[in-house]
Write a protein that holds these residues in place. Structure first.
Motif, PDB file in Angstrom:
ATOM      1  N   LEU A 175      56.679 -49.670 -61.788  1.00  0.00           N
ATOM      2  CA  LEU A 175      55.521 -49.387 -60.940  1.00  0.00           C
ATOM      3  C   LEU A 175      55.916 -49.368 -59.467  1.00  0.00           C
ATOM      4  CD1 LEU A 175      52.497 -48.789 -60.994  1.00  0.00           C
ATOM      5  CD2 LEU A 175      52.077 -51.254 -60.848  1.00  0.00           C
ATOM      6  N   VAL A 176      56.842 -50.248 -59.075  1.00  0.00           N
ATOM      7  CA  VAL A 176      57.319 -50.257 -57.687  1.00  0.00           C
ATOM      8  C   VAL A 176      57.924 -48.909 -57.326  1.00  0.00           C
ATOM      9  CG1 VAL A 176      59.025 -51.223 -56.089  1.00  0.00           C
ATOM     10  CG2 VAL A 176      57.694 -52.754 -57.544  1.00  0.00           C
ATOM     11  N   VAL A 177      58.896 -48.439 -58.124  1.00  0.00           N
ATOM     12  CA  VAL A 177      59.619 -47.227 -57.727  1.00  0.00           C
ATOM     13  C   VAL A 177      58.760 -45.973 -57.840  1.00  0.00           C
ATOM     14  CG1 VAL A 177      61.860 -48.250 -58.290  1.00  0.00           C
ATOM     15  CG2 VAL A 177      60.701 -46.827 -59.994  1.00  0.00           C
ATOM     16  N   THR A 178      57.835 -45.937 -58.798  1.00  0.00           N
ATOM     17  CA  THR A 178      57.004 -44.739 -58.937  1.00  0.00           C
ATOM     18  C   THR A 178      55.945 -44.651 -57.848  1.00  0.00           C
ATOM     19  OG1 THR A 178      55.632 -45.894 -60.582  1.00  0.00           O
ATOM     20  CG2 THR A 178      57.367 -44.427 -61.416  1.00  0.00           C
ATOM     21  N   THR A 179      55.425 -45.790 -57.396  1.00  0.00           N
ATOM     22  CA  THR A 179      54.351 -45.726 -56.395  1.00  0.00           C
ATOM     23  C   THR A 179      54.876 -45.735 -54.970  1.00  0.00           C
ATOM     24  OG1 THR A 179      53.983 -48.131 -56.539  1.00  0.00           O
ATOM     25  CG2 THR A 179      52.594 -46.709 -57.909  1.00  0.00           C
ATOM     26  N   ARG A 180      56.151 -46.045 -54.774  1.00  0.00           N
ATOM     27  CA  ARG A 180      56.657 -45.911 -53.410  1.00  0.00           C
ATOM     28  C   ARG A 180      57.322 -44.554 -53.159  1.00  0.00           C
ATOM     29  NH1 ARG A 180      61.360 -50.583 -52.773  1.00  0.00           N
ATOM     30  NH2 ARG A 180      63.135 -49.405 -53.602  1.00  0.00           N
ATOM     31  N   GLU A 181      57.279 -43.661 -54.157  1.00  0.00           N
ATOM     32  CA  GLU A 181      57.705 -42.287 -53.933  1.00  0.00           C
ATOM     33  C   GLU A 181      56.746 -41.608 -52.951  1.00  0.00           C
ATOM     34  OE1 GLU A 181      60.162 -39.615 -55.368  1.00  0.00           O
ATOM     35  OE2 GLU A 181      61.021 -41.550 -54.784  1.00  0.00           O
ATOM     36  N   ALA A 200      55.310 -58.677 -61.495  1.00  0.00           N
ATOM     37  CA  ALA A 200      54.056 -57.953 -61.731  1.00  0.00           C
ATOM     38  C   ALA A 200      53.258 -57.834 -60.434  1.00  0.00           C
ATOM     39  CB  ALA A 200      53.234 -58.657 -62.810  1.00  0.00           C
ATOM     40  N   LEU A 201      53.190 -58.912 -59.657  1.00  0.00           N
ATOM     41  CA  LEU A 201      52.471 -58.857 -58.385  1.00  0.00           C
ATOM     42  C   LEU A 201      53.190 -57.954 -57.389  1.00  0.00           C
ATOM     43  CD1 LEU A 201      51.066 -62.448 -57.745  1.00  0.00           C
ATOM     44  CD2 LEU A 201      50.034 -60.502 -58.899  1.00  0.00           C
ATOM     45  N   TRP A 202      54.508 -57.915 -57.457  1.00  0.00           N
ATOM     46  CA  TRP A 202      55.267 -56.996 -56.610  1.00  0.00           C
ATOM     47  C   TRP A 202      54.858 -55.545 -56.930  1.00  0.00           C
ATOM     48  CZ3 TRP A 202      61.298 -56.299 -57.141  1.00  0.00           C
ATOM     49  CH2 TRP A 202      61.760 -55.419 -56.144  1.00  0.00           C
ATOM     50  N   GLY A 203      54.848 -55.222 -58.215  1.00  0.00           N
ATOM     51  CA  GLY A 203      54.452 -53.878 -58.614  1.00  0.00           C
ATOM     52  C   GLY A 203      53.015 -53.568 -58.249  1.00  0.00           C
ATOM     53  N   LEU A 204      52.113 -54.509 -58.511  1.00  0.00           N
ATOM     54  CA  LEU A 204      50.694 -54.280 -58.241  1.00  0.00           C
ATOM     55  C   LEU A 204      50.408 -54.173 -56.748  1.00  0.00           C
ATOM     56  CD1 LEU A 204      49.288 -56.766 -60.895  1.00  0.00           C
ATOM     57  CD2 LEU A 204      49.102 -54.264 -60.988  1.00  0.00           C
ATOM     58  N   GLY A 205      51.063 -55.022 -55.951  1.00  0.00           N
ATOM     59  CA  GLY A 205      50.875 -54.948 -54.509  1.00  0.00           C
ATOM     60  C   GLY A 205      51.392 -53.641 -53.934  1.00  0.00           C
ATOM     61  N   THR A 206      52.545 -53.193 -54.462  1.00  0.00           N
ATOM     62  CA  THR A 206      53.089 -51.918 -54.006  1.00  0.00           C
ATOM     63  C   THR A 206      52.163 -50.773 -54.375  1.00  0.00           C
ATOM     64  OG1 THR A 206      55.342 -52.794 -54.276  1.00  0.00           O
ATOM     65  CG2 THR A 206      55.113 -50.407 -54.100  1.00  0.00           C
ATOM     66  N   ALA A 207      51.657 -50.796 -55.607  1.00  0.00           N
ATOM     67  CA  ALA A 207      50.752 -49.739 -56.049  1.00  0.00           C
ATOM     68  C   ALA A 207      49.451 -49.749 -55.245  1.00  0.00           C
ATOM     69  CB  ALA A 207      50.457 -49.897 -57.536  1.00  0.00           C
ATOM     70  N   ALA A 213      45.063 -51.392 -59.258  1.00  0.00           N
ATOM     71  CA  ALA A 213      46.163 -52.298 -58.920  1.00  0.00           C
ATOM     72  C   ALA A 213      45.687 -53.441 -58.035  1.00  0.00           C
ATOM     73  CB  ALA A 213      47.284 -51.521 -58.233  1.00  0.00           C
ATOM     74  N   LEU A 214      44.784 -53.143 -57.103  1.00  0.00           N
ATOM     75  CA  LEU A 214      44.265 -54.189 -56.224  1.00  0.00           C
ATOM     76  C   LEU A 214      43.475 -55.227 -57.013  1.00  0.00           C
ATOM     77  CD1 LEU A 214      43.863 -55.335 -53.416  1.00  0.00           C
ATOM     78  CD2 LEU A 214      41.889 -53.809 -53.128  1.00  0.00           C
ATOM     79  N   LEU A 215      42.684 -54.786 -57.988  1.00  0.00           N
ATOM     80  CA  LEU A 215      41.941 -55.733 -58.812  1.00  0.00           C
ATOM     81  C   LEU A 215      42.870 -56.682 -59.547  1.00  0.00           C
ATOM     82  CD1 LEU A 215      39.180 -53.437 -60.386  1.00  0.00           C
ATOM     83  CD2 LEU A 215      38.841 -55.276 -58.706  1.00  0.00           C
ATOM     84  N   ALA A 216      43.928 -56.135 -60.163  1.00  0.00           N
ATOM     85  CA  ALA A 216      44.862 -56.968 -60.925  1.00  0.00           C
ATOM     86  C   ALA A 216      45.674 -57.865 -59.996  1.00  0.00           C
ATOM     87  CB  ALA A 216      45.780 -56.083 -61.757  1.00  0.00           C
ATOM     88  N   PHE A 217      46.075 -57.339 -58.829  1.00  0.00           N
ATOM     89  CA  PHE A 217      46.800 -58.169 -57.863  1.00  0.00           C
ATOM     90  C   PHE A 217      45.945 -59.342 -57.417  1.00  0.00           C
ATOM     91  CE2 PHE A 217      47.779 -59.586 -53.614  1.00  0.00           C
ATOM     92  CZ  PHE A 217      49.164 -59.731 -53.640  1.00  0.00           C
TER      93      PHE A 217
END
Length: 345
Positions: free
Chosen positions: A57-63, A114-121, A134-138
């Motif tokens: 999720l980190v790498v796909t959403t920071r594209e 997981a929080l890293w991915g969700l925060g990035t997304a 993502a914000l809800l889950a974070f």
């Protein structure tokens, strides 16, 4: 130890084009991201893990300009993480190929990732429904705290992403502050400038978390502590100008350091931390650290062999004294992608 980090100016190197997501697509089905592969072929029997899906999720959403295929990957990884999360904010880590959870929800390193991915997304995703979910889950996960410094460091990376996008987010600021306290401060001994007596894996993430906390929370001593840790970590992992990162066994203070079985995750964490430090300080040492991390994958390493397969887009699983481990699992491929995502000067 070498002083190359402080004396070597950035050098131009042949940098590949934008990272390929082809192997990540190969490792992903309609449920999530498979953890292991034999060479480039998925090993379904090992199932999925939250650790890798979160990094996906980190790498796909920071594209910056994601393709439709990359957006589909991001949606799939976000769906996996929301399914892995329980009502209290903890996460399962391991899901079998039969879609049965193999563990109970917890607050280990996978919670932090997981929080890293969700925060990035939540901060960077290019489509609103990904950001909103993502914000809800974070927000749910960020009510928890782990006693593990590394888990808190990963969570801090997600909190920092969100705080950059929303400086008024008090929950993200509090989590980042708590993570900085849990990580600790550098040892005054110049030969071991680390808060703990053992270096394990993804070590640079701890330094990066302090750097981000110091910058975003306007705390110069914390920023200086993180930069000191990262300087030392970079220096001890340089050998004649190229990276020679700590092996999977880590390094215990006062014991001999091993050099075999280097893992791509270590290089990726160093690249991320150096890119963050470069963005904040514009120091040449950090720009060169990003170059050296990319170069490690291209073959500027202890055995002079590339650590990725251009035919598949996959990253090799480890660097042994005899050469690369040619298996192309999720962790190594994600490390390759995340390292190549960094701009170079």
């Amino acid at each position: 130890m070498t002083d190359q980090a402080t004396t070597t100016a950035p050098k131009p190197r042949r940098i590949p084009h934008a990272p390929s997501f082809a192997h990540l697509v190969r490792l992903t089905d309609d449920t999530g991201l498979f953890e292991h592969a034999r060479h480039a072929i998925v090993r379904r029997e090992h199932g999925y893990c939250t650790d890798d899906v979160a990094r996906g999720l980190v790498v796909t959403t920071r594209e910056v300009s994601p393709t439709a295929e990359v957006l589909r990957l991001a949606e799939r990884y976000l769906a996996f993480l929301t399914h892995a999360q329980d009502a209290h904010g903890a996460f399962h880590n391991r899901l079998g190929f039969n879609r049965t959870w193999l563990d109970q929800p917890g607050l280990g390193d996978w919670w932090g990732r997981a929080l890293w991915g969700l925060g990035t997304a939540a901060a960077r995703a290019r489509v609103p429904w990904i950001r909103e979910e993502a914000l809800l889950a974070f927000t749910r996960g960020a009510t928890c705290r782990s006693a593990a410094p590394r888990a808190m460091a990963f969570a801090a990376l997600g909190a920092a992403e969100l705080l950059r996008a929303d400086p008024g987010n008090e929950q993200a600021a509090t989590l980042l502050s708590d993570a900085a306290a849990e990580i600790g401060r550098p040892n005054p001994d110049p030969d071991w400038a680390w808060p703990h007596d053992r270096l394990t894996y993804a070590n640079a993430a701890l330094a990066e978390a302090l750097i981000l906390a110091g910058d975003l929370l306007d705390d110069p001593p914390v920023l200086d502590a993180g930069l000191r840790m990262l300087t030392w970590l970079l220096e001890i992992q340089l050998d004649d100008g190229h990276l020679s990162v700590l092996p999977s066994a880590g390094w215990q203070r006062g014991t001999p350091r091993l050099r075999h079985d280097q893992q791509p995750i270590e290089v990726a964490a160093l690249a991320d931390a150096c890119a963050t430090a470069a963005a904040i300080t514009n120091g040449d040492i950090w720009h060169e650290g990003v170059h050296q991390s990319i170069a490690w994958f291209l073959g500027d390493n202890d055995v002079g062999r590339p650590m990725w397969d251009p035919a598949t887009g996959g990253g090799y699983d480890g660097l042994t004294l005899q050469g690369p481990n040619l298996n192309q699992g999720a962790e190594s491929t994600l490390a390759l992608i995340s390292t190549l995502q960094h701009p170079t000067r």
